[in-house]
Design a protein around this motif. Sequence first.
Motif, mmCIF file in Angstrom:
data_model
loop_
_atom_site.group_PDB
_atom_site.id
_atom_site.type_symbol
_atom_site.label_atom_id
_atom_site.label_comp_id
_atom_site.label_asym_id
_atom_site.label_seq_id
_atom_site.Cartn_x
_atom_site.Cartn_y
_atom_site.Cartn_z
ATOM 1 N N LEU A 1 0.920 -1.202 -0.054
ATOM 2 C CA LEU A 1 0.065 -0.032 -0.006
ATOM 3 C C LEU A 1 0.757 1.233 0.045
ATOM 4 O O LEU A 1 0.534 2.228 -0.828
ATOM 5 C CB LEU A 1 -0.951 0.072 1.048
ATOM 6 N N LEU B 1 2.135 1.696 -3.543
ATOM 7 C CA LEU B 1 1.125 2.125 -4.470
ATOM 8 C C LEU B 1 0.776 3.560 -4.085
ATOM 9 O O LEU B 1 0.627 4.373 -5.171
ATOM 10 C CB LEU B 1 -0.205 1.472 -4.278
ATOM 11 N N ARG B 2 0.826 3.987 -2.920
ATOM 12 C CA ARG B 2 0.549 5.652 -2.692
ATOM 13 C C ARG B 2 1.779 6.098 -3.353
ATOM 14 O O ARG B 2 1.463 7.458 -3.532
ATOM 15 C CB ARG B 2 0.507 5.686 -1.063
ATOM 16 N N GLN C 1 3.202 6.039 -5.601
ATOM 17 C CA GLN C 1 3.064 6.107 -7.321
ATOM 18 C C GLN C 1 2.088 7.183 -7.659
ATOM 19 O O GLN C 1 1.965 7.709 -8.698
ATOM 20 C CB GLN C 1 2.675 4.946 -7.684
ATOM 21 N N SER C 2 1.448 7.584 -6.497
ATOM 22 C CA SER C 2 0.295 8.798 -6.952
ATOM 23 C C SER C 2 0.829 10.168 -6.242
ATOM 24 O O SER C 2 1.331 10.427 -5.296
ATOM 25 C CB SER C 2 -1.080 8.539 -6.278
ATOM 26 N N ILE D 1 -4.669 6.120 -3.836
ATOM 27 C CA ILE D 1 -4.508 4.966 -4.540
ATOM 28 C C ILE D 1 -5.591 4.446 -5.266
ATOM 29 O O ILE D 1 -6.757 4.481 -5.103
ATOM 30 C CB ILE D 1 -4.007 3.698 -3.633
ATOM 31 N N HIS D 2 -5.104 4.276 -6.470
ATOM 32 C CA HIS D 2 -6.564 3.614 -7.495
ATOM 33 C C HIS D 2 -6.692 2.169 -7.341
ATOM 34 O O HIS D 2 -5.658 1.393 -7.598
ATOM 35 C CB HIS D 2 -5.987 4.139 -9.017
ATOM 36 N N LEU D 3 -7.794 1.869 -7.175
ATOM 37 C CA LEU D 3 -8.404 0.511 -6.917
ATOM 38 C C LEU D 3 -8.738 -0.137 -8.102
ATOM 39 O O LEU D 3 -9.507 0.674 -8.856
ATOM 40 C CB LEU D 3 -9.119 0.222 -5.650
ATOM 41 N N SER E 1 -6.054 13.736 1.212
ATOM 42 C CA SER E 1 -4.918 12.678 1.294
ATOM 43 C C SER E 1 -3.549 13.319 1.325
ATOM 44 O O SER E 1 -2.708 12.874 2.005
ATOM 45 C CB SER E 1 -5.261 11.955 0.103
ATOM 46 N N PHE F 1 -5.296 4.967 4.577
ATOM 47 C CA PHE F 1 -4.711 5.030 3.023
ATOM 48 C C PHE F 1 -6.194 5.425 2.242
ATOM 49 O O PHE F 1 -7.208 4.925 2.377
ATOM 50 C CB PHE F 1 -4.370 3.647 2.580
ATOM 51 N N CYS G 1 -8.108 6.067 -1.118
ATOM 52 C CA CYS G 1 -8.368 5.209 -2.346
ATOM 53 C C CYS G 1 -9.335 5.742 -3.451
ATOM 54 O O CYS G 1 -10.445 6.354 -2.564
ATOM 55 C CB CYS G 1 -8.334 3.732 -2.159
#
Length: 353
Positions: free
Chosen positions: A46, A49-50, A52-53, A58-60, A108, A124, A126
Amino acid sequence: MAISPALFLPLLLFTTFLSVYLHHSTAESYSDSDSDSETSDLVTELLYLRSQSKSGVIHLNDHIVSRFLTSTKTPRPYSLLIFFDAKHLHSKTELHLQDLYTEFSLLSSSFISNNDASSASSLFFCDVEFKESQNSFALFGVNSLPHIRLVGPNVKNPKDSEQMDQGDFSRMAESMAEFVESRTKLTVGPINRPPMLSTNQIAFLGVILLIWAFFFIKKLLTKDTFLHDWKVWLLGAVFVYFFSVSGAMFNIIRKMPMFLVDRNDPNKLVFFYQGSGMQLGAEGFAVGFLYTIVGLLLGVVTHVLVRVKNRTAQRVVMGVSLVISFWAVRKVVHLDNWKTGYGVHAFWPTSWS
């Protein structure tokens, strides 16, 4: 030395029991170690992934939802705040999906920047898109937008997660932060909004302002400006009065929307919110318009009508002004009673009874 048959059997039983106990303890230790390792891996994923934004959202998709929610054991070492989006509905401006997502992203990024690593890894943010993850929408039972869900560490069924009410994101990121803090006991901190103008834009506007000020002062000295026109002052006074009584400053500070979408009927808009804790923009403008009518009529009666010499015209205008003012005040009182439940009652003076 030989062991007697009388001692051999108890010794064998003791040795067998000790071996089984040690094996069981070792298995439990490995099991706990594997479980801790698995949850640690989930948090690490997680966090990756965070990273990367840009905003930390986070894109689910259906696979990731299964990976971090439905396939994991509770309690989880993290909570998820999920924004449900639908790109094909962005054209419906009454839903304010893009504006809400921008505020969600600000929430966020502010949470991440205002908290240390341990606190930031407990929650997190999302988002999930409808066309990409229709199964996830069905899993949470989402059938209308805007929609935001908080999935706590102990939630097993996604439908049991807590939904953010419309009142909780009516003031955008600030009210979303209050919801998060009240449910998770975490501190979001101040919302870090980007400046409206960049440094270069401010410098450019400063130069333009200096050039304009030179010509304005020249006209001011010759008394040839709009500030010497009484009509401008009259319109300005009416605008200030309307701005004050309509609650426009409250709407700007709290970033109140003009209207909301009815949760029970997405095709219906709500312009008046029942409850004393919230006021929509359209509602404030409606009340401000009624107050402005009364104020203008009062100004006409006290400053214009007194100069009219025709008594009949005076009486007609006075009567019409009283009727309209009574109607406007009655509407405001009725709205206040509907919103708060408090009524306005007339009382006769004791000397009249």
